[in-house]
Design an enzyme around this catalytic site. Structure first.
Site, short mmCIF file in Angstrom:
data_model
loop_
_atom_site.label_atom_id
_atom_site.label_comp_id
_atom_site.label_asym_id
_atom_site.label_seq_id
_atom_site.Cartn_x
_atom_site.Cartn_y
_atom_site.Cartn_z
N SER A 246 -8.20 43.51 -10.93
CA SER A 246 -7.37 43.44 -9.79
C SER A 246 -6.46 44.73 -9.82
O SER A 246 -6.32 45.74 -10.85
CB SER A 246 -6.71 42.30 -9.81
OG SER A 246 -5.73 42.30 -10.83
N LYS A 247 -5.64 44.45 -8.76
CA LYS A 247 -4.77 45.82 -8.68
C LYS A 247 -3.80 46.03 -9.64
O LYS A 247 -3.39 47.04 -10.15
CB LYS A 247 -3.79 45.64 -7.34
CG LYS A 247 -4.49 45.80 -6.07
CD LYS A 247 -3.52 46.25 -5.01
CE LYS A 247 -4.48 46.55 -3.54
NZ LYS A 247 -3.98 45.72 -2.65
N ARG A 248 -3.62 44.95 -10.59
CA ARG A 248 -2.75 45.08 -11.60
C ARG A 248 -3.24 46.14 -12.81
O ARG A 248 -2.52 46.56 -13.58
CB ARG A 248 -2.71 43.78 -12.37
CG ARG A 248 -1.43 42.92 -12.56
CD ARG A 248 -1.77 41.55 -13.03
NE ARG A 248 -3.12 40.89 -13.20
CZ ARG A 248 -3.48 41.19 -14.31
NH1 ARG A 248 -3.13 41.49 -15.48
NH2 ARG A 248 -4.82 40.24 -14.84
N HIS A 249 -4.55 46.22 -12.52
CA HIS A 249 -5.12 47.10 -13.75
C HIS A 249 -5.14 48.83 -13.22
O HIS A 249 -5.61 49.66 -13.71
CB HIS A 249 -6.68 46.74 -13.88
CG HIS A 249 -6.95 45.37 -14.61
ND1 HIS A 249 -7.22 44.35 -13.95
CD2 HIS A 249 -6.46 45.08 -15.95
CE1 HIS A 249 -7.20 43.05 -14.46
NE2 HIS A 249 -6.61 43.71 -15.85
N GLY A 250 -4.54 48.99 -11.74
CA GLY A 250 -4.54 50.24 -11.39
C GLY A 250 -5.56 50.18 -10.17
O GLY A 250 -5.73 49.31 -9.55
#
Ligand code: GLU
Length: 470
Positions: A246-250
């Site tokens: 997800s966006k959390r990972h970049g």
């Protein structure tokens, strides 16, 4: 005669194209191409609150950029509402569906009491015609119903998944799902079946987050008395920490990778290999993917995204790309930095010199800025490198460069060696100050190559700024 293979990609336009979606599309596309079949694009835009045109555009752009060309579509579900109504009516007529007038309050109360009794919350089928009649329920005249599908009460429903093998669910776990909302918009499970049938889809390839939906869809296919397509559920992509990517990972969208300077063939290769393999092959083209793809070698478990491997592949493809193509990609990036590449050395030989070390096109552009600045060093750096030892050698070099018959790498390197021989300096003692005077920094690619590209006029003018005043 065998039925021609038809696959589809059916994104919901509620955001950019996620790399997981792109990988599903890639497999679906590759399989269609391998079978000389058709690849259909369908936009599932029934989530009116979250669907946007911007997202449709981003998805189409991303697919084109990845080289995933479609043969039919894009079809839009919101343009097919009349058709869903027609099929829902037919299902009502055949006894497979029925109108339901339960209100939100009634449904909430139903779930509440089921929970209180330790049961799983589910619709209790109270508007099934025979039950409604027995219970004396009267359809209210002042509001429209939703349409529900009558799910078989007993037995199991299963299929042989192309990726995961046989899967089956007890029907008792499934309730009578809504297929058409009050406003006539189909729910996902209904729209998808009507479309997959109307579009003659033979292989439904999608993310395994839909495995739980497939039994419901199979019931609808059966009710419509049509043959089932094959289903293949592709496992999710996880981030490096094992959580769903997800966006959390970049970066998670195709657009973001493009903007970060990844080449499409690198992302295609990376995504295809992530969750599928062909022996030890790590680097392969789209043609090879089309030739080699098969469901047996799609991994059954989730795949972990590895940014370093993508970077390694990107580096490989940057090296392999033509200088002209890279120059065309770098030019607008330089323009964004206010650099007009036309005012310096030609961009193609510049990228040729730099591309072996670049992991992204953006890095390549950054590295290329070396050739388009004024090369003026910071005063401290200049003072550090333009010393009593280096200055006479640099002057000697300048004189030789002025006379140089041919301005090429070999002659430039010979001129430097001659200066070293007569001054007794070592290469770094000349090359470092030279870099500082001409380029304003100590780290550059091979100095003879850089000087060759900058050209005689620029190099001499830059040396003069520092050497002629004293
Ligand atoms: N619109 C669905 C999604 O984006 C499609 C799933 C399917 O391919 O059936 O997840």
């Amino acid at each position: 005669m065998t039925t021609p293979v038809r696959t589809r990609f059916a994104p919901s336009p509620t955001g950019f194209l996620h790399v997981g979606g792109a990988r599903t599309a890639l497999y679906s596309w590759a399989f269609a191409r391998q079978c000389k079949g058709s690849f259909v694009l369908r936009i599932e835009d029934t989530d009116l609150e979250r669907s946007t045109q911007e997202s449709v555009d981003a998805i189409l752009d991303s697919m084109k950029w990845l080289g995933l060309d479609w043969d039919e579509g894009p079809f839009y579900q919101m343009q097919r509402l009349a058709r869903y109504r027609e099929v829902a009516d037919a299902l009502i007529a055949s006894g497979h569906a029925y109108p339901c007038w339960a209100t939100k309050e009634e449904l909430d109360a139903m779930r509440e009491s089921q929970r209180a009794r330790g049961m799983k919350p589910r619709y209790d089928g109270r508007w099934r015609p025979e039950r409604a009649k027995a219970a004396g329920l009267v359809p209210p005249a002042d509001r429209a119903p939703v349409i529900r599908f009558r799910t078989p009460d007993d037995g199991d429903v299963g299929w042989d998944d192309l990726v995961k093998g046989p899967i089956s669910f007890p029907n008792a776990e499934l309730d009578d799902l809504v297929i058409l909302r009050v406003d006539g918009v189909p729910t996902y499970n209904f729209g998808v079946v009507v479309d997959d049938l109307d579009m003659d889809i033979t292989h439904v390839i999608r993310g395994d987050d839909h495995v739980n939906n497939t039994p419901r869809q199979i019931h609808i296919f059966n009710a419509m008395q049509r043959a089932l397509p094959r289903f293949g559920h592709v496992p999710m992509i996880l981030g490096p920490d094992g959580e769903r990517l997800s966006k959390r990972h970049g970066a998670v969208s195709v657009t973001q990778y493009r903007d970060d300077g990844v080449l499409p063939e690198a992302l295609d290769n990376y995504l295809a290999r992530l969750g599928w393999s062909h022996g030890n092959a790590e680097i392969f083209s789209m043609q090879q993917l089309v030739e080699w793809f098969n469901f047996e070698h799609v991994s059954r478990s989730a795949a972990q995204f590895d940014p370093e491997k993508l970077s390694w592949l990107n580096q490989h493809y940057i090296k392999a790309a033509t200088n002209e193509r890279l120059a065309a990609l770098v030019e607008p990036l330089l323009a964004k930095l206010g650099i007009e590449a036309g005012k310096g050395p030609a961009l193609a030989p510049v990228v040729a010199l730099l591309k072996d070390r670049a992991t992204t096109v953006n890095h390549l552009a950054e590295a290329a800025t070396l050739f388009y600045g004024d090369g003026m060093p910071e005063p401290e750096l200049l003072a550090q490198h333009l010393t009593e030892t280096s200055a006479p050698a640099l002057r000697m070099l300048k004189a030789r460069l002025t006379e140089l018959a041919a301005w090429d790498k070999a002659s430039l390197s010979a001129a430097m060696k001659a200066v070293l021989a007569s001054s007794g300096l070592k290469m770094p003692q000349l090359a470092m100050p030279l870099r500082v005077l001409v380029l304003g920094r100590v780290q550059t690619p091979s100095i003879d190559a850089v000087l060759e590209l900058l050209g005689r006029e620029t190099v001499l003018a830059r040396l003069s700024r520092h050497l002629d005043s004293d």
